[in-house]
Design a protein around this motif. Structure first.
Motif, PDB file in Angstrom:
ATOM      1  N   ALA A 153       2.567   1.595  -3.388  1.00  0.00           N
ATOM      2  CA  ALA A 153       1.589   2.082  -4.375  1.00  0.00           C
ATOM      3  C   ALA A 153       1.372   3.588  -4.208  1.00  0.00           C
ATOM      4  N   GLU A 154       1.337   4.060  -2.987  1.00  0.00           N
ATOM      5  CA  GLU A 154       1.177   5.501  -2.729  1.00  0.00           C
ATOM      6  C   GLU A 154       2.424   6.271  -3.168  1.00  0.00           C
ATOM      7  N   ARG A 194       4.330   5.408  -5.651  1.00  0.00           N
ATOM      8  CA  ARG A 194       4.210   5.467  -7.115  1.00  0.00           C
ATOM      9  C   ARG A 194       3.165   6.500  -7.558  1.00  0.00           C
ATOM     10  N   ARG A 195       2.065   6.601  -6.804  1.00  0.00           N
ATOM     11  CA  ARG A 195       1.009   7.553  -7.159  1.00  0.00           C
ATOM     12  C   ARG A 195       1.470   8.988  -6.946  1.00  0.00           C
ATOM     13  N   ARG A 196       2.075   9.250  -5.805  1.00  0.00           N
ATOM     14  CA  ARG A 196       2.473  10.612  -5.448  1.00  0.00           C
ATOM     15  C   ARG A 196       3.790  11.042  -6.082  1.00  0.00           C
ATOM     16  N   PRO A 249       5.664   9.566  -9.186  1.00  0.00           N
ATOM     17  CA  PRO A 249       5.813   8.586 -10.271  1.00  0.00           C
ATOM     18  C   PRO A 249       7.238   8.449 -10.800  1.00  0.00           C
ATOM     19  N   THR A 275       0.835  -1.206   0.000  1.00  0.00           N
ATOM     20  CA  THR A 275       0.000   0.000   0.000  1.00  0.00           C
ATOM     21  C   THR A 275       0.868   1.254   0.000  1.00  0.00           C
TER      22      THR A 275
END
Length: 195
Positions: free
Chosen positions: A25-26, A28-30, A32, A22
């Protein structure tokens, strides 16, 4: 990442259920631009998983070849399948002067420490033992014996936190992701493992 930032290999590990996936993934989202290594595995793809994105799905023979040719930075067997970090992409990333992030289990983190002592090991910790118990129990409808085994393993993994360079508490996913990115980009020696 800034081009004047020295390359740093950072390993994220922690007990099962702490939220490593998790938090990554965050990240990567915030952020990239952060590069996260993709592990190789001998297990079959699950629905929705894509080769080269979630894992590099390989045969037992290919995994054996990677071991024999020193093609893995670390590897471990878990639940009858093998998982490992291909070393070439990590070396390429670090040689280009960019940081690399590995999300791996404790056994793999120990192998990286032995093979690349300059790597930064980050332990992702739960806010409390009660919270970790709740997360593990909330994973599904596993039998009580399986849940108890997971809790025993998680306790042993928590006890290993002292082996790590830094501890990040996963009390807020966005905050933990930002703290991890800060550690990735902090100045460090830019050594490439295996060279």
């Amino acid at each position: 990442m800034a081009s004047n930032t020295p390359a740093r290999l950072t390993v994220l590990s922690g007990p099962s259920g702490v939220g490593k996936g998790t938090v990554v993934a965050e990240v990567r989202r915030r952020h990239p631009d952060v590069w996260v290594s993709v592990s190789a595995t001998t297990r079959r793809p699950r629905p929705g998983e894509t080769h080269g994105v979630h894992y590099h799905f390989v045969s037992d023979a290919e995994f054996d070849r990677l071991i024999e040719t020193d093609g893995l930075l670390e590897w471990a067997e878990y639940a009858g399948n093998r998982y490992g970090t291909p070393v070439a992409p990590v070396r390429e990333r670090l040689a280009a002067g960019a940081p690399a992030l590995l999300e791996i289990e404790l056994q793999g983190a120990r192998q990286v420490r032995a093979r690349a002592p300059e790597a930064q090991l980050v332990f992702l910790a739960p806010p409390s033992w009660a919270e970790l118990q709740s997360r593990l129990a909330g994973r599904g409808s596993e039998p009580a014996a399986v849940q108890e085994a997971r809790l025993r393993i998680a306790q042993a993994e928590l006890d290993a936190a002292g082996e790590f360079d830094r501890v990040v508490v996963n009390d807020d996913v966005a905050r933990a992701a930002d703290e991890l990115v800060g550690l990735l980009t902090a100045p460090s020696p830019g050594l490439v493992p295996g060279e």
